[in-house]
Design a protein around this motif. Structure first.
Motif, PDB file in Angstrom:
ATOM      1  N   LEU A 152       0.815  -1.219   0.000  1.00  0.00           N
ATOM      2  CA  LEU A 152       0.000   0.000   0.000  1.00  0.00           C
ATOM      3  C   LEU A 152       0.844   1.262   0.000  1.00  0.00           C
ATOM      4  CD1 LEU A 152      -2.733  -1.046   2.594  1.00  0.00           C
ATOM      5  CD2 LEU A 152      -3.060  -0.722   0.142  1.00  0.00           C
ATOM      6  N   LYS A 153       1.929   1.264   0.788  1.00  0.00           N
ATOM      7  CA  LYS A 153       2.693   2.487   0.965  1.00  0.00           C
ATOM      8  C   LYS A 153       3.803   2.662  -0.067  1.00  0.00           C
ATOM      9  CE  LYS A 153       3.624   3.943   5.050  1.00  0.00           C
ATOM     10  NZ  LYS A 153       4.106   4.105   6.424  1.00  0.00           N
ATOM     11  N   GLU A 154       4.310   1.554  -0.629  1.00  0.00           N
ATOM     12  CA  GLU A 154       5.512   1.704  -1.443  1.00  0.00           C
ATOM     13  C   GLU A 154       5.417   1.002  -2.799  1.00  0.00           C
ATOM     14  OE1 GLU A 154       7.866   3.720  -0.197  1.00  0.00           O
ATOM     15  OE2 GLU A 154       8.620   3.610  -2.249  1.00  0.00           O
ATOM     16  N   LEU A 155       5.416  -0.327  -2.752  1.00  0.00           N
ATOM     17  CA  LEU A 155       5.568  -1.053  -4.008  1.00  0.00           C
ATOM     18  C   LEU A 155       4.386  -0.871  -4.950  1.00  0.00           C
ATOM     19  CD1 LEU A 155       7.276  -4.457  -3.132  1.00  0.00           C
ATOM     20  CD2 LEU A 155       8.222  -2.481  -4.316  1.00  0.00           C
ATOM     21  N   GLY A 156       3.174  -0.837  -4.410  1.00  0.00           N
ATOM     22  CA  GLY A 156       1.999  -0.714  -5.272  1.00  0.00           C
ATOM     23  C   GLY A 156       2.038   0.530  -6.155  1.00  0.00           C
ATOM     24  N   PRO A 157       2.123   1.741  -5.555  1.00  0.00           N
ATOM     25  CA  PRO A 157       2.161   2.955  -6.391  1.00  0.00           C
ATOM     26  C   PRO A 157       3.370   3.016  -7.321  1.00  0.00           C
ATOM     27  CG  PRO A 157       1.655   3.499  -4.103  1.00  0.00           C
ATOM     28  CD  PRO A 157       2.039   2.052  -4.104  1.00  0.00           C
ATOM     29  N   VAL A 158       4.557   2.627  -6.818  1.00  0.00           N
ATOM     30  CA  VAL A 158       5.770   2.761  -7.639  1.00  0.00           C
ATOM     31  C   VAL A 158       5.757   1.786  -8.818  1.00  0.00           C
ATOM     32  CG1 VAL A 158       8.277   2.473  -7.654  1.00  0.00           C
ATOM     33  CG2 VAL A 158       7.179   3.660  -5.752  1.00  0.00           C
ATOM     34  N   VAL A 159       5.517   0.504  -8.539  1.00  0.00           N
ATOM     35  CA  VAL A 159       5.558  -0.495  -9.623  1.00  0.00           C
ATOM     36  C   VAL A 159       4.442  -0.239 -10.635  1.00  0.00           C
ATOM     37  CG1 VAL A 159       5.412  -2.954 -10.161  1.00  0.00           C
ATOM     38  CG2 VAL A 159       6.656  -2.195  -8.124  1.00  0.00           C
ATOM     39  N   SER A 212      -0.029   7.551  -5.747  1.00  0.00           N
ATOM     40  CA  SER A 212      -0.537   7.093  -7.047  1.00  0.00           C
ATOM     41  C   SER A 212      -1.086   8.256  -7.868  1.00  0.00           C
ATOM     42  CB  SER A 212      -1.609   6.022  -6.845  1.00  0.00           C
ATOM     43  OG  SER A 212      -2.754   6.564  -6.208  1.00  0.00           O
ATOM     44  N   VAL A 213      -1.719   9.227  -7.200  1.00  0.00           N
ATOM     45  CA  VAL A 213      -2.241  10.395  -7.935  1.00  0.00           C
ATOM     46  C   VAL A 213      -1.090  11.239  -8.485  1.00  0.00           C
ATOM     47  CG1 VAL A 213      -3.527  12.556  -7.706  1.00  0.00           C
ATOM     48  CG2 VAL A 213      -4.404  10.476  -6.635  1.00  0.00           C
ATOM     49  N   VAL A 214      -0.075  11.503  -7.638  1.00  0.00           N
ATOM     50  CA  VAL A 214       1.078  12.300  -8.090  1.00  0.00           C
ATOM     51  C   VAL A 214       1.810  11.586  -9.225  1.00  0.00           C
ATOM     52  CG1 VAL A 214       3.312  13.237  -7.393  1.00  0.00           C
ATOM     53  CG2 VAL A 214       1.352  13.419  -5.848  1.00  0.00           C
ATOM     54  N   PHE A 215       2.012  10.287  -9.080  1.00  0.00           N
ATOM     55  CA  PHE A 215       2.688   9.529 -10.135  1.00  0.00           C
ATOM     56  C   PHE A 215       1.855   9.527 -11.421  1.00  0.00           C
ATOM     57  CE2 PHE A 215       4.775   6.638  -6.701  1.00  0.00           C
ATOM     58  CZ  PHE A 215       5.573   7.708  -6.318  1.00  0.00           C
ATOM     59  N   GLY A 216       0.538   9.459 -11.276  1.00  0.00           N
ATOM     60  CA  GLY A 216      -0.324   9.474 -12.456  1.00  0.00           C
ATOM     61  C   GLY A 216      -0.217  10.785 -13.217  1.00  0.00           C
ATOM     62  N   VAL A 217      -0.195  11.903 -12.474  1.00  0.00           N
ATOM     63  CA  VAL A 217      -0.038  13.220 -13.113  1.00  0.00           C
ATOM     64  C   VAL A 217       1.322  13.305 -13.813  1.00  0.00           C
ATOM     65  CG1 VAL A 217       0.196  15.691 -12.672  1.00  0.00           C
ATOM     66  CG2 VAL A 217      -1.589  14.382 -11.510  1.00  0.00           C
ATOM     67  N   ALA A 218       2.385  12.877 -13.118  1.00  0.00           N
ATOM     68  CA  ALA A 218       3.735  12.982 -13.688  1.00  0.00           C
ATOM     69  C   ALA A 218       3.885  12.092 -14.922  1.00  0.00           C
ATOM     70  CB  ALA A 218       4.763  12.594 -12.625  1.00  0.00           C
ATOM     71  N   ALA A 219       3.459  10.829 -14.823  1.00  0.00           N
ATOM     72  CA  ALA A 219       3.630   9.891 -15.943  1.00  0.00           C
ATOM     73  C   ALA A 219       2.806  10.325 -17.149  1.00  0.00           C
ATOM     74  CB  ALA A 219       3.224   8.486 -15.498  1.00  0.00           C
ATOM     75  N   SER A 220       1.581  10.780 -16.915  1.00  0.00           N
ATOM     76  CA  SER A 220       0.720  11.188 -18.032  1.00  0.00           C
ATOM     77  C   SER A 220       1.240  12.463 -18.686  1.00  0.00           C
ATOM     78  CB  SER A 220      -0.708  11.414 -17.528  1.00  0.00           C
ATOM     79  OG  SER A 220      -1.207  10.258 -16.907  1.00  0.00           O
ATOM     80  N   LEU A 221       1.714  13.420 -17.865  1.00  0.00           N
ATOM     81  CA  LEU A 221       2.231  14.671 -18.425  1.00  0.00           C
ATOM     82  C   LEU A 221       3.475  14.418 -19.284  1.00  0.00           C
ATOM     83  CD1 LEU A 221       2.155  17.744 -18.603  1.00  0.00           C
ATOM     84  CD2 LEU A 221       3.449  17.852 -16.457  1.00  0.00           C
ATOM     85  N   VAL A 222       4.372  13.576 -18.788  1.00  0.00           N
ATOM     86  CA  VAL A 222       5.581  13.274 -19.559  1.00  0.00           C
ATOM     87  C   VAL A 222       5.216  12.592 -20.877  1.00  0.00           C
ATOM     88  CG1 VAL A 222       7.664  11.850 -19.619  1.00  0.00           C
ATOM     89  CG2 VAL A 222       7.095  13.131 -17.551  1.00  0.00           C
ATOM     90  N   ALA A 223       4.307  11.615 -20.833  1.00  0.00           N
ATOM     91  CA  ALA A 223       3.950  10.867 -22.050  1.00  0.00           C
ATOM     92  C   ALA A 223       3.301  11.775 -23.090  1.00  0.00           C
ATOM     93  CB  ALA A 223       3.003   9.722 -21.680  1.00  0.00           C
ATOM     94  N   ILE A 255      12.479   9.136 -18.490  1.00  0.00           N
ATOM     95  CA  ILE A 255      12.156  10.301 -17.646  1.00  0.00           C
ATOM     96  C   ILE A 255      11.121   9.928 -16.589  1.00  0.00           C
ATOM     97  CG2 ILE A 255      11.133  12.604 -17.646  1.00  0.00           C
ATOM     98  CD1 ILE A 255      12.312  13.000 -20.443  1.00  0.00           C
ATOM     99  N   THR A 256      10.081   9.186 -16.989  1.00  0.00           N
ATOM    100  CA  THR A 256       9.042   8.816 -16.026  1.00  0.00           C
ATOM    101  C   THR A 256       9.602   7.938 -14.917  1.00  0.00           C
ATOM    102  OG1 THR A 256       7.366   8.910 -17.767  1.00  0.00           O
ATOM    103  CG2 THR A 256       6.780   7.747 -15.750  1.00  0.00           C
ATOM    104  N   SER A 257      10.451   6.972 -15.277  1.00  0.00           N
ATOM    105  CA  SER A 257      11.010   6.062 -14.263  1.00  0.00           C
ATOM    106  C   SER A 257      11.828   6.835 -13.233  1.00  0.00           C
ATOM    107  CB  SER A 257      11.881   5.001 -14.938  1.00  0.00           C
ATOM    108  OG  SER A 257      11.130   4.252 -15.867  1.00  0.00           O
ATOM    109  N   VAL A 258      12.708   7.714 -13.709  1.00  0.00           N
ATOM    110  CA  VAL A 258      13.540   8.492 -12.782  1.00  0.00           C
ATOM    111  C   VAL A 258      12.674   9.444 -11.964  1.00  0.00           C
ATOM    112  CG1 VAL A 258      15.400  10.182 -12.627  1.00  0.00           C
ATOM    113  CG2 VAL A 258      15.567   8.297 -14.262  1.00  0.00           C
ATOM    114  N   LEU A 259      11.710  10.090 -12.631  1.00  0.00           N
ATOM    115  CA  LEU A 259      10.849  11.061 -11.941  1.00  0.00           C
ATOM    116  C   LEU A 259      10.019  10.394 -10.847  1.00  0.00           C
ATOM    117  CD1 LEU A 259      10.081  14.051 -12.011  1.00  0.00           C
ATOM    118  CD2 LEU A 259       8.297  13.495 -13.671  1.00  0.00           C
ATOM    119  N   VAL A 260       9.496   9.205 -11.133  1.00  0.00           N
ATOM    120  CA  VAL A 260       8.680   8.496 -10.131  1.00  0.00           C
ATOM    121  C   VAL A 260       9.512   8.168  -8.896  1.00  0.00           C
ATOM    122  CG1 VAL A 260       7.569   6.268  -9.658  1.00  0.00           C
ATOM    123  CG2 VAL A 260       6.952   7.566 -11.693  1.00  0.00           C
TER     124      VAL A 260
END
Length: 249
Positions: free
Chosen positions: A88-95, A197-208, A232-237
């Protein structure tokens, strides 16, 4: 060195201007929800198989490693709580964000890049159709909506994978597995995962979307843009993950 720094600053400025342009086009897209729902299907539903498969096997690995660690302390009953907190705290959002970048993010970049290369975006501008509202914003919102939902699926399937290994294969008590999870997992732990997950979603979608929209209109340019999206997305996440974790602790 100074040249690279200047290039980085110019790129950040271009991304900021691109994001502001998407905000201006947001009302156009909001009035056409069908555009967003199509992108949620493309980015989210079509990624379910890889998310569920990866989540189950990641959960199984956590079950094996967790059982080995807790059994040394004679605390096997804590396996459920340990697996849930890890996911919940780490692997789920990152992976999930990394898998999203590899599957849906590259597809978004390639699709928009090909539109640029085949002059479809220029044709929209000639016909007075806003390509930002028609192409960029729906794909951005589709990614932002999909990543938290995919993360929830990844976490649920991952916990089932840890339960399968811990309870069914290693003999951990079924009641202890679930009761310890309920006792130690708090609402704040779930909220931390949702925020990431929300922050990662914004970052990954914006980069793509940005890389696709600004890709050079050639086959080579589209290929380089898709590569940049993943890198870029991998490093940014990973950077954002550290920053959010440090802020919340």
């Amino acid at each position: 060195m100074l040249h690279r720094i200047a290039q980085g600053v110019r790129k950040l400025g271009a991304v900021a201007l691109f994001f502001l342009a998407m905000l201006r086009a947001l009302p156009y897209t909001v009035r056409r929800p069908i555009l967003i729902s199509r992108q949620v299907h493309n980015a989210g539903v079509l990624s379910l198989v890889i998310i569920m498969t990866s989540g189950f096997f990641v959960g199984m690995v956590i079950g094996l490693q967790g059982y080995d660690a807790f059994s040394r302390l004679r605390q096997e009953d804590l396996l459920g709580a340990g697996a849930a907190l890890t996911l919940l705290k780490e692997l789920g959002p990152v992976v999930t964000a990394l898998l999203f970048a590899g599957r849906a993010g590259t597809a978004l970049t390639a699709e928009i890049g090909l539109m640029r290369a085949t002059d479809q975006i220029s044709a929209m501008e000639v016909m007075a159709i806003d390509p930002m509202g028609r192409i960029a914003v729906p794909r951005f919102l589709g990614g932002v909506i999909s990543v938290p939902l995919l993360t929830a699926v990844f976490n649920s399937v991952g916990i089932l994978g840890a339960w399968f290994v811990g309870v069914q294969l290693m003999g951990v008590d079924n009641g202890a597995f679930w009761s310890q999870m309920q006792e130690y997992v708090e609402t704040g732990d779930v909220g931390e995962g949702v925020l990431k997950s929300v922050v990662f979603g914004v970052a990954a979608s914006l980069v793509a979307v940005f890389e696709g929209y600004t890709a050079a209109p050639t086959a080579e340019g589209v290929g380089l843009a898709t590569t940049r999206t993943v890198v870029i997305t991998s490093v940014l996440v990973l950077i954002l993950d550290y920053m959010i974790t440090a802020f919340l602790l």
